[in-house]
Write a protein that holds these residues in place. Structure first.
Motif, mmCIF file in Angstrom:
data_model
loop_
_atom_site.group_PDB
_atom_site.id
_atom_site.type_symbol
_atom_site.label_atom_id
_atom_site.label_comp_id
_atom_site.label_asym_id
_atom_site.label_seq_id
_atom_site.Cartn_x
_atom_site.Cartn_y
_atom_site.Cartn_z
ATOM 1 N N ALA B 79 0.830 -1.203 0.000
ATOM 2 C CA ALA B 79 0.000 0.000 0.000
ATOM 3 C C ALA B 79 0.865 1.254 0.000
ATOM 4 N N LEU B 82 2.082 2.089 -3.566
ATOM 5 C CA LEU B 82 1.063 2.482 -4.526
ATOM 6 C C LEU B 82 0.337 3.769 -4.137
ATOM 7 N N LEU B 83 0.354 4.108 -2.867
ATOM 8 C CA LEU B 83 -0.408 5.272 -2.428
ATOM 9 C C LEU B 83 0.471 6.493 -2.212
ATOM 10 N N PHE B 86 -0.804 9.728 -3.329
ATOM 11 C CA PHE B 86 -2.023 10.180 -2.649
ATOM 12 C C PHE B 86 -1.800 11.536 -2.004
ATOM 13 N N VAL B 89 -2.830 14.810 -3.778
ATOM 14 C CA VAL B 89 -4.213 15.262 -3.676
ATOM 15 C C VAL B 89 -4.341 16.296 -2.572
ATOM 16 N N LEU B 101 -11.540 16.317 2.709
ATOM 17 C CA LEU B 101 -10.439 15.402 3.015
ATOM 18 C C LEU B 101 -10.258 15.266 4.522
ATOM 19 N N VAL B 104 -12.740 12.858 5.759
ATOM 20 C CA VAL B 104 -12.308 11.483 5.500
ATOM 21 C C VAL B 104 -11.268 11.069 6.539
ATOM 22 N N LEU B 108 -11.490 7.890 9.175
ATOM 23 C CA LEU B 108 -10.517 6.803 9.179
ATOM 24 C C LEU B 108 -9.657 6.823 10.442
ATOM 25 N N ASN B 161 -3.534 -2.072 10.045
ATOM 26 C CA ASN B 161 -3.994 -2.060 8.650
ATOM 27 C C ASN B 161 -3.072 -1.146 7.843
ATOM 28 N N GLY B 162 -2.129 -1.757 7.151
ATOM 29 C CA GLY B 162 -1.123 -0.992 6.430
ATOM 30 C C GLY B 162 -1.708 -0.099 5.353
ATOM 31 N N SER B 163 -2.740 -0.582 4.669
ATOM 32 C CA SER B 163 -3.348 0.217 3.613
ATOM 33 C C SER B 163 -3.998 1.468 4.194
ATOM 34 N N MET B 164 -4.700 1.286 5.310
ATOM 35 C CA MET B 164 -5.322 2.439 5.942
ATOM 36 C C MET B 164 -4.251 3.419 6.386
ATOM 37 N N ILE B 167 -3.052 5.482 3.451
ATOM 38 C CA ILE B 167 -4.003 6.517 3.046
ATOM 39 C C ILE B 167 -3.943 7.693 4.012
#
Lengths: 233, 233
Positions: B79, B82-83, B86, B89, B101, B104, B108, B161-164, B167
């Motif tokens: 993650a 690929l992020l 991010f 943004v 944002l 969000v 999270l 949660n590595g993806s979280m 982000i």
DNA sequence: CAGCCGTAGTGGTCCGACCACCCGAGTGGT
DNA sequence: ACCACTCGGGTGGTCGGACCACTACGGCTG
């Protein structure tokens, strides 16, 4: 008056940063047209090839948009533009990382659905119902998937947070869901999915945020749990 | 044996899709080295320039990694890789989009903090406390910002949660927060921030997910509300 | 055997040419 | 005077080749 900035990193990388800075500082407004590739290259003292790579990079990021024969333009810099590449993450992730992304989606989508329940208008609700009905009237998996996506998209849109919608769009990319569903729909999941969608719809009609949040969380959580058990076997 | 795929979109775009497909299909494993630019270009029947743009695009997406003098490699596709974009943004967003944002992030980060409260280990907690203490012992805004970021990063990491986490990393990018804080910290926000951080820490120590979630939501929500009022004036 | 060093091969940069496409000025007809 | 058409200039897209900067590997040297 030229900066003669010392060499740091590759030439292309520098060009990317410089153009990005121009936009961040507001010297380039959204929708505005940039000078030609040839001009920009000459201005930064680099070759057109390198400048093209920089432009390509910013295009991929969703910051710039190149129109053949016309010119290069700054996008509207909305969440949708900038988060377009987000779908790639979902497309290339696999295994445990898919579960992580699904968990993120559960969190965001449940919240968004809750917000939608409080704010949704009659017109938006009609849109949701259109896809709900269409989904129940066909057996073509491809079409079901389409309306499933549209169903959730319409709900998330009603939540009123465009950025969140863009992120969820990436997390629900077509290929992503297609991959997960490939095996999932072989279970009794069709009927269950319909029931869950109906529950979400009921909560929206009742304008009950808490119920909507719970229903959406359960809906995504079902898939998440199924995927989790698949991985451990 | 060549495919002679018909022309659809630009040559470079096709190359991007083809390489991406190779990875998605698993014909290229994470960490694996690709053929040389010259080889790839010849193989797809395009010029090296176009191939380089395709590679640049995939590099920006965090899918590929080019090492000068060595070769091109597939990233680990985690993650974080690929992020990476991010953060752009957050850097380029402004006005109402910043509030979106931040919303969000509130959703999270509060969830992540709640998860962390349930799972955090003694070692991870020590890391959190280190930054909490460091933040309270300096008046240098720059340093405070650093430890503030690290404080939250450590907590989010503990959520597992590595993806979280990736982000949230983008949503908390340095420039993003620096911009928001520029005016915010002129208020009485310093003391308030310290109190809120203390509340989050207490909830973590008590392993109380619900309290941690609430404290984190309030913490981010404070900034969110402040920014919201700033925009309406 | 260890360490230096040269070289082959890689990505990074540059150049100049040509192609495909968009758009607006100019032209012709009505 | 107006409209439709044409055509040219300018734009991004592609190509091929040349050279530079750097890495890695192997042979050479001590």
């Amino acid at each position: 008056m030229d900066e003669t900035a010392p060499q740091k990193g590759t030439v292309t990388q520098r060009a990317i940063e410089q153009i990005k800075a121009l936009i961040a500082e507001g010297r380039l407004e959204p929708g505005e047209r940039l000078p030609t590739e040839r001009d920009l290259a000459a201005r930064l003292g680099i070759s057109r090839s390198s400048m093209r790579e920089a432009i390509r990079a910013l295009t991929v990021m969703g910051v710039l948009e190149a129109r053949h024969g016309s010119g290069i333009y700054v996008t509207q810099l909305e969440a949708g533009d900038l988060l377009e590449t987000f779908g790639v993450v979902a497309d290339l992730s696999r295994g445990p990382q898919l579960v992580e992304l699904l968990e993120v989606r559960r969190i965001l989508e449940s919240t968004a659905t809750g917000l939608a329940a409080a704010r949704i208008t009659a017109g938006e609700l009609a849109e949701v119902e259109k896809h709900l009905a269409a989904m129940n009237e066909t057996d073509d998996p491809e079409e079901i998937l389409s309306h499933d996506l549209a169903f959730h998209r319409a709900i998330v849109a009603a939540a009123g947070n465009g950025s969140m919608a863009a992120i969820l769009e990436g997390l629900s990319s077509r290929t992503f869901r297609a991959r997960v569903w490939r095996g999932y729909q072989q279970e009794d999941a069709f009927e269950r999915t319909r029931r869950e969608h109906a529950a979400i719809h009921r909560a929206l009609v009742a304008h009950d945020p808490e119920a909507a949040r719970a229903a959406a969380a359960a809906h995504v959580g079902e898939v998440e749990q199924w995927l989790r058990t698949q991985l451990s076997s």
